[in-house]
Scaffold this motif. Structure first.
Motif, PDB file in Angstrom:
ATOM      1  N   ALA A 177      88.270  53.125 -21.951  1.00 54.32           N
ATOM      2  CA  ALA A 177      89.182  53.169 -23.133  1.00 54.32           C
ATOM      3  C   ALA A 177      90.645  52.756 -22.386  1.00 54.32           C
ATOM      4  O   ALA A 177      91.049  53.393 -21.297  1.00 54.32           O
ATOM      5  N   ALA A 178      91.260  52.021 -23.259  1.00 45.16           N
ATOM      6  CA  ALA A 178      92.603  51.322 -22.713  1.00 45.16           C
ATOM      7  C   ALA A 178      93.615  51.567 -23.879  1.00 45.16           C
ATOM      8  O   ALA A 178      93.255  51.241 -24.893  1.00 45.16           O
ATOM      9  N   SER A 179      94.729  51.958 -23.383  1.00 42.41           N
ATOM     10  CA  SER A 179      95.755  52.170 -24.556  1.00 42.41           C
ATOM     11  C   SER A 179      97.040  51.363 -23.884  1.00 42.41           C
ATOM     12  O   SER A 179      97.414  51.619 -22.806  1.00 42.41           O
ATOM     13  N   TYR A 180      97.650  50.430 -24.857  1.00 49.94           N
ATOM     14  CA  TYR A 180      99.003  49.872 -24.482  1.00 49.94           C
ATOM     15  C   TYR A 180     100.030  50.355 -25.654  1.00 49.94           C
ATOM     16  O   TYR A 180      99.676  50.092 -26.713  1.00 49.94           O
ATOM     17  N   SER A 181     100.892  50.926 -25.017  1.00 47.81           N
ATOM     18  CA  SER A 181     101.970  51.753 -25.828  1.00 47.81           C
ATOM     19  C   SER A 181     101.423  52.542 -26.968  1.00 47.81           C
ATOM     20  O   SER A 181     101.927  52.327 -27.925  1.00 47.81           O
ATOM     21  N   GLY A 182     100.298  53.016 -26.728  1.00 44.73           N
ATOM     22  CA  GLY A 182      99.668  54.159 -27.627  1.00 44.73           C
ATOM     23  C   GLY A 182     100.629  55.443 -27.761  1.00 44.73           C
ATOM     24  O   GLY A 182     101.383  55.817 -27.059  1.00 44.73           O
ATOM     25  N   ILE A 183     100.236  56.034 -28.901  1.00 42.21           N
ATOM     26  CA  ILE A 183     101.006  57.322 -29.213  1.00 42.21           C
ATOM     27  C   ILE A 183      99.885  58.639 -28.723  1.00 42.21           C
ATOM     28  O   ILE A 183      98.824  58.783 -29.419  1.00 42.21           O
ATOM     29  N   LEU A 184     100.080  58.887 -27.543  1.00 47.01           N
ATOM     30  CA  LEU A 184      99.110  59.537 -26.884  1.00 47.01           C
ATOM     31  C   LEU A 184      99.355  61.179 -26.935  1.00 47.01           C
ATOM     32  O   LEU A 184      98.441  62.020 -26.224  1.00 47.01           O
ATOM     33  N   ASP A 185     100.412  61.616 -27.319  1.00 49.65           N
ATOM     34  CA  ASP A 185     100.720  62.947 -27.531  1.00 49.65           C
ATOM     35  C   ASP A 185     101.534  63.235 -28.861  1.00 49.65           C
ATOM     36  O   ASP A 185     102.723  63.224 -28.887  1.00 49.65           O
ATOM     37  N   THR A 186     100.573  63.383 -29.948  1.00 53.04           N
ATOM     38  CA  THR A 186     101.086  63.218 -31.151  1.00 53.04           C
ATOM     39  C   THR A 186     102.020  64.437 -31.567  1.00 53.04           C
ATOM     40  O   THR A 186     102.819  64.351 -32.752  1.00 53.04           O
ATOM     41  N   THR A 187     102.041  65.628 -30.782  1.00 56.31           N
ATOM     42  CA  THR A 187     102.839  66.745 -31.159  1.00 56.31           C
ATOM     43  C   THR A 187     103.877  66.739 -30.098  1.00 56.31           C
ATOM     44  O   THR A 187     104.684  67.887 -30.408  1.00 56.31           O
ATOM     45  N   ALA A 188     104.225  65.841 -29.213  1.00 54.84           N
ATOM     46  CA  ALA A 188     105.364  65.966 -28.293  1.00 54.84           C
ATOM     47  C   ALA A 188     106.633  65.855 -29.202  1.00 54.84           C
ATOM     48  O   ALA A 188     106.938  65.213 -30.170  1.00 54.84           O
ATOM     49  N   PRO A 189     107.897  66.364 -28.633  1.00 57.60           N
ATOM     50  CA  PRO A 189     109.099  66.247 -29.294  1.00 57.60           C
ATOM     51  C   PRO A 189     109.564  64.699 -29.597  1.00 57.60           C
ATOM     52  O   PRO A 189     109.277  64.041 -28.687  1.00 57.60           O
ATOM     53  N   GLY A 190     109.783  64.722 -30.811  1.00 65.03           N
ATOM     54  CA  GLY A 190     110.240  63.455 -31.400  1.00 65.03           C
ATOM     55  C   GLY A 190     109.132  62.505 -31.945  1.00 65.03           C
ATOM     56  O   GLY A 190     109.265  61.540 -32.441  1.00 65.03           O
ATOM     57  N   ARG A 233      86.581  62.903 -19.366  1.00 64.14           N
ATOM     58  CA  ARG A 233      86.142  63.252 -18.086  1.00 64.14           C
ATOM     59  C   ARG A 233      84.793  62.251 -18.156  1.00 64.14           C
ATOM     60  O   ARG A 233      84.062  62.064 -18.803  1.00 64.14           O
ATOM     61  N   GLY A 234      84.756  61.449 -16.971  1.00 60.70           N
ATOM     62  CA  GLY A 234      83.713  60.393 -17.157  1.00 60.70           C
ATOM     63  C   GLY A 234      83.908  59.131 -17.567  1.00 60.70           C
ATOM     64  O   GLY A 234      83.170  58.280 -17.349  1.00 60.70           O
ATOM     65  N   THR A 235      85.121  58.907 -18.610  1.00 59.68           N
ATOM     66  CA  THR A 235      85.439  57.828 -19.093  1.00 59.68           C
ATOM     67  C   THR A 235      86.529  56.896 -18.187  1.00 59.68           C
ATOM     68  O   THR A 235      87.484  57.579 -17.871  1.00 59.68           O
ATOM     69  N   SER A 236      86.314  55.611 -17.810  1.00 63.30           N
ATOM     70  CA  SER A 236      87.165  54.852 -17.052  1.00 63.30           C
ATOM     71  C   SER A 236      88.355  54.579 -18.093  1.00 63.30           C
ATOM     72  O   SER A 236      88.220  54.293 -19.226  1.00 63.30           O
ATOM     73  N   PRO A 278      90.483  60.991 -13.451  1.00 62.59           N
ATOM     74  CA  PRO A 278      91.146  59.552 -13.011  1.00 62.59           C
ATOM     75  C   PRO A 278      91.681  58.682 -14.259  1.00 62.59           C
ATOM     76  O   PRO A 278      91.010  58.700 -15.239  1.00 62.59           O
ATOM     77  N   VAL A 279      92.934  58.184 -14.039  1.00 65.29           N
ATOM     78  CA  VAL A 279      93.379  57.007 -14.949  1.00 65.29           C
ATOM     79  C   VAL A 279      94.179  56.210 -14.251  1.00 65.29           C
ATOM     80  O   VAL A 279      94.903  56.443 -13.431  1.00 65.29           O
ATOM     81  N   THR A 280      94.093  54.923 -14.453  1.00 57.79           N
ATOM     82  CA  THR A 280      94.848  53.678 -14.029  1.00 57.79           C
ATOM     83  C   THR A 280      96.175  53.662 -14.988  1.00 57.79           C
ATOM     84  O   THR A 280      95.959  53.686 -16.309  1.00 57.79           O
ATOM     85  N   THR A 281      97.108  53.920 -14.297  1.00 61.62           N
ATOM     86  CA  THR A 281      98.522  53.672 -15.165  1.00 61.62           C
ATOM     87  C   THR A 281      99.447  52.393 -14.825  1.00 61.62           C
ATOM     88  O   THR A 281      99.441  52.095 -13.701  1.00 61.62           O
ATOM     89  N   MET A 304      88.765  46.592 -15.267  1.00 61.80           N
ATOM     90  CA  MET A 304      88.127  47.717 -15.534  1.00 61.80           C
ATOM     91  C   MET A 304      87.134  47.918 -16.658  1.00 61.80           C
ATOM     92  O   MET A 304      86.283  48.504 -16.795  1.00 61.80           O
ATOM     93  N   LEU A 305      87.754  47.259 -17.821  1.00 61.26           N
ATOM     94  CA  LEU A 305      86.758  47.302 -19.026  1.00 61.26           C
ATOM     95  C   LEU A 305      85.385  46.547 -18.965  1.00 61.26           C
ATOM     96  O   LEU A 305      84.480  46.947 -19.284  1.00 61.26           O
TER      97      LEU A 305
END
Length: 313
Positions: A177-190, A233-236, A278-281, A304-305
């Motif tokens: 799974a890959a995210s480019y500028s995604g909304i990854l913490d929907t409950t974070a401040p703001g 866990r287990g997902t690239s 693990p995650v590539t950032t 990676m994909l």
């Protein structure tokens, strides 16, 4: 939308429910059927999918392998590409060279509809895009287009949210799974105000998504990639985001949005680190919330994909 004077239920809601019931009766719960196929090129086609989860037909763009017609004896892995807010299922072929890029790589590319907000989730008061994308479309591809069970998912903006949410909420369903500028913490401040603004811009009521961010916090958490991170866990994984400050796209609004999502992306990957996942950032200075950067990030994440899909890099 004004309610019916005696029942308090809108005629449109009744009609939508009746349509959903009718589709479920015809196609079965959680299933989808191709109603019409439009050939756009040698490998690219649009499929109109009759979806019980959505209660309507929805578009799906497919890019088939170069040898699809000649190799009727084989199946293919699938790369799902998710579009962002205020865009549609044509965005990846319109904004990138994904058609020529995947030529000869022996995979299916599937770009499903996620509605005008591009938030592919089970709405509290509305359609179930999660079931459409995670269950119905893969079943259709396996049935009609010889798709194998090997899948990867990537998305931009709200599609980046969808990529991580789908993979986290359905452990083992996607190899990467890959995210480019995604909304990854929907409950974070703001972040809840940003999500509400995306919904409101399409003339929809924000509570229709997951309810009120405070009163329905458990629902917001349930659909939050960060809160469900253990399922990855287990997902690239690949996550990228720009800081959105000077040196970006030159357009103040995309830069400000990118900057606003920066802390939530870090919170998400920090949680993965705590869990030992693990995650590539790629966190880069500047940048804007636009295809100028997302095209580059897709290319960076491709090895990676490709490995996860078992296709040539």
């Amino acid at each position: 939308m004004s309610p019916h004077p005696t029942t308090g239920v809108s005629r449109r809601a009744v009609a939508r429910a009746a349509t959903a019931v009718g589709l479920t009766a015809i196609f079965g719960a959680g299933t989808a059927t191709a109603r019409a196929v439009t050939r756009l090129g040698p490998r690219t086609l649009d499929v109109s999918v009759a979806s019980a989860a959505l209660g309507r037909s929805a578009p799906l763009r497919l890019i088939l392998p170069s040898d699809f017609d000649a190799r009727t004896d084989r199946s293919y892995p699938v790369l799902y590409l998710l579009h962002g807010a205020h865009d549609d299922y044509t965005s990846w072929t319109r904004e990138t060279d994904i058609e020529s890029f995947t030529a000869g790589r022996e995979l299916i590319v599937a770009i499903p509809d996620a509605g005008p907000t591009g938030i592919p989730t089970h709405w509290r008061s509305g359609p179930d895009y999660e079931t459409f994308q995670v269950e119905e479309v893969p079943a259709l591809l396996a049935r009609s287009y010889r798709a194998s069970g090997v899948r990867a998912v990537a998305g931009v903006s709200t599609g980046g949210y969808g990529a991580m949410a789908h993979a986290a909420r359905h452990p083992g369903r996607y190899a990467a799974a890959a995210s480019y500028s995604g909304i990854l913490d929907t409950t974070a401040p703001g972040v809840p105000p940003i999500v509400d603004a995306i919904v409101a811009r399409e003339n929809l009521l924000p509570p229709a998504l997951w309810g009120n961010p405070l009163l329905n916090l458990l629902t917001w958490r349930d659909f939050n990639p960060r809160a469900r991170a253990a399922g990855l866990r287990g997902t690239s994984l690949y996550v990228s985001n720009g800081s959105g400050v000077a040196g970006g796209s030159g357009d103040w609004l995309p830069e400000a949005l990118e900057s606003a999502l920066w802390p939530s992306a870090h919170a998400f990957t920090d949680t993965l680190a705590l869990l030992g996942i693990p995650v590539t950032t790629h966190y880069y200075a500047g940048g804007g919330h636009s295809w100028t950067y997302w095209k580059r990030e897709f290319t960076a994440s491709w090895p990676m994909l490709a490995r996860a899909l078992g296709v040539p890099e």
